[in-house]
Scaffold this active site. Structure first.
Site, PDB file in Angstrom:
ATOM      1  N   SER A   1     -48.918 -27.381  48.998  1.00 35.00           N
ATOM      2  CA  SER A   1     -49.443 -28.749  49.048  1.00 35.00           C
ATOM      3  C   SER A   1     -50.392 -29.076  47.898  1.00 35.00           C
ATOM      4  O   SER A   1     -50.655 -30.235  47.628  1.00 35.00           O
ATOM      5  CB  SER A   1     -50.148 -29.007  50.386  1.00 35.00           C
ATOM      6  OG  SER A   1     -51.374 -28.317  50.440  1.00 35.00           O
TER       7      SER A   1
ATOM      8  N   LYS B   1     -57.756 -29.351  49.904  1.00 33.92           N
ATOM      9  CA  LYS B   1     -57.230 -30.645  49.466  1.00 33.92           C
ATOM     10  C   LYS B   1     -58.190 -31.228  48.433  1.00 33.92           C
ATOM     11  O   LYS B   1     -59.251 -30.687  48.165  1.00 33.92           O
ATOM     12  CB  LYS B   1     -57.100 -31.615  50.652  1.00 33.92           C
ATOM     13  CG  LYS B   1     -56.261 -31.118  51.811  1.00 33.92           C
ATOM     14  CD  LYS B   1     -54.787 -31.037  51.490  1.00 33.92           C
ATOM     15  CE  LYS B   1     -54.006 -30.522  52.695  1.00 33.92           C
ATOM     16  NZ  LYS B   1     -52.604 -30.258  52.360  1.00 33.92           N
TER      17      LYS B   1
END
Length: 196
Positions: free
Chosen positions: A65, A101
């Protein structure tokens, strides 16, 4: 007149005594150095564990990701705290996992993402040189979206596959969930770099 008793041991010579004394001194010095080295290694290991758990956790990346910035198996160092600026990489708990993230917006800010994946914060388009492709991705929130109090809106760099604040399954990271800011990639060694 001196008599020699054949059953009694012969007295060692001065040379032999000196050699034995030297050997014993060496043995004592060796033990002292070894003990000191072992103590030093134990203390260094204990300090490293304390630093790693309290101030600078070391994390391994799983999944894709965050590619191309971070890849599967990369090892990163994190600094505890919640003082971020847009674009910083942050680590936070989600259940029993730690996710990494990119911080996009803070409490009270408005986030908008168009069909092509262009992100705006408070109406200002973000420049995102770390992306290789843009995508709306897995988004089930209503846009524009206002970030709740004490929460951070985060996105993965691989926007088409990342599950992040665009999806209610992850949502915004709360202050309590934050582990800290990613500051270095330390492995693979060839890819060592500062990430701030």
């Amino acid at each position: 007149m001196k008599t020699h008793n054949p059953g009694s041991p012969e007295a060692p010579s001065v040379t032999q005594l000196r050699a034995e004394l030297s050997r014993e001194t060496y043995r004592k010095r060796y033990r002292r150095v070894l003990k000191s080295t072992v103590y030093t290694l134990v203390v260094v290991a204990a300090v490293a564990v304390l630093v790693a758990t309290i101030w600078m956790p070391v994390l391994q990346i799983y999944g894709s990701s965050m590619s191309p910035t971070l890849g599967e198996g990369d090892i990163v160092v994190c600094v505890k705290g919640s003082d971020f600026k847009p674009g910083d990489l942050i680590a936070f708990y989600l259940g029993n996992k730690i996710l990494v993230k990119r911080y996009i917006a803070g409490p009270g800010q408005w986030v908008s993402i168009d069909e092509n994946g262009n992100v705006s914060v408070d109406g200002v388009p973000l420049e995102e040189p770390y992306l290789t492709e843009k995508a709306l991705g897995d988004c089930n929130i209503e846009l524009p979206y206002q970030v709740p109090e004490n929460r951070f809106f985060v996105l993965g760099d691989h926007r088409s596959t990342s599950v992040d604040s665009r999806n209610t399954a992850v949502g915004c990271a709360s202050v309590e969930q934050i582990v800290g800011k990613i500051v270095f990639r330390v492995w693979p060694f060839a890819g060592f770099q500062a990430l701030t």
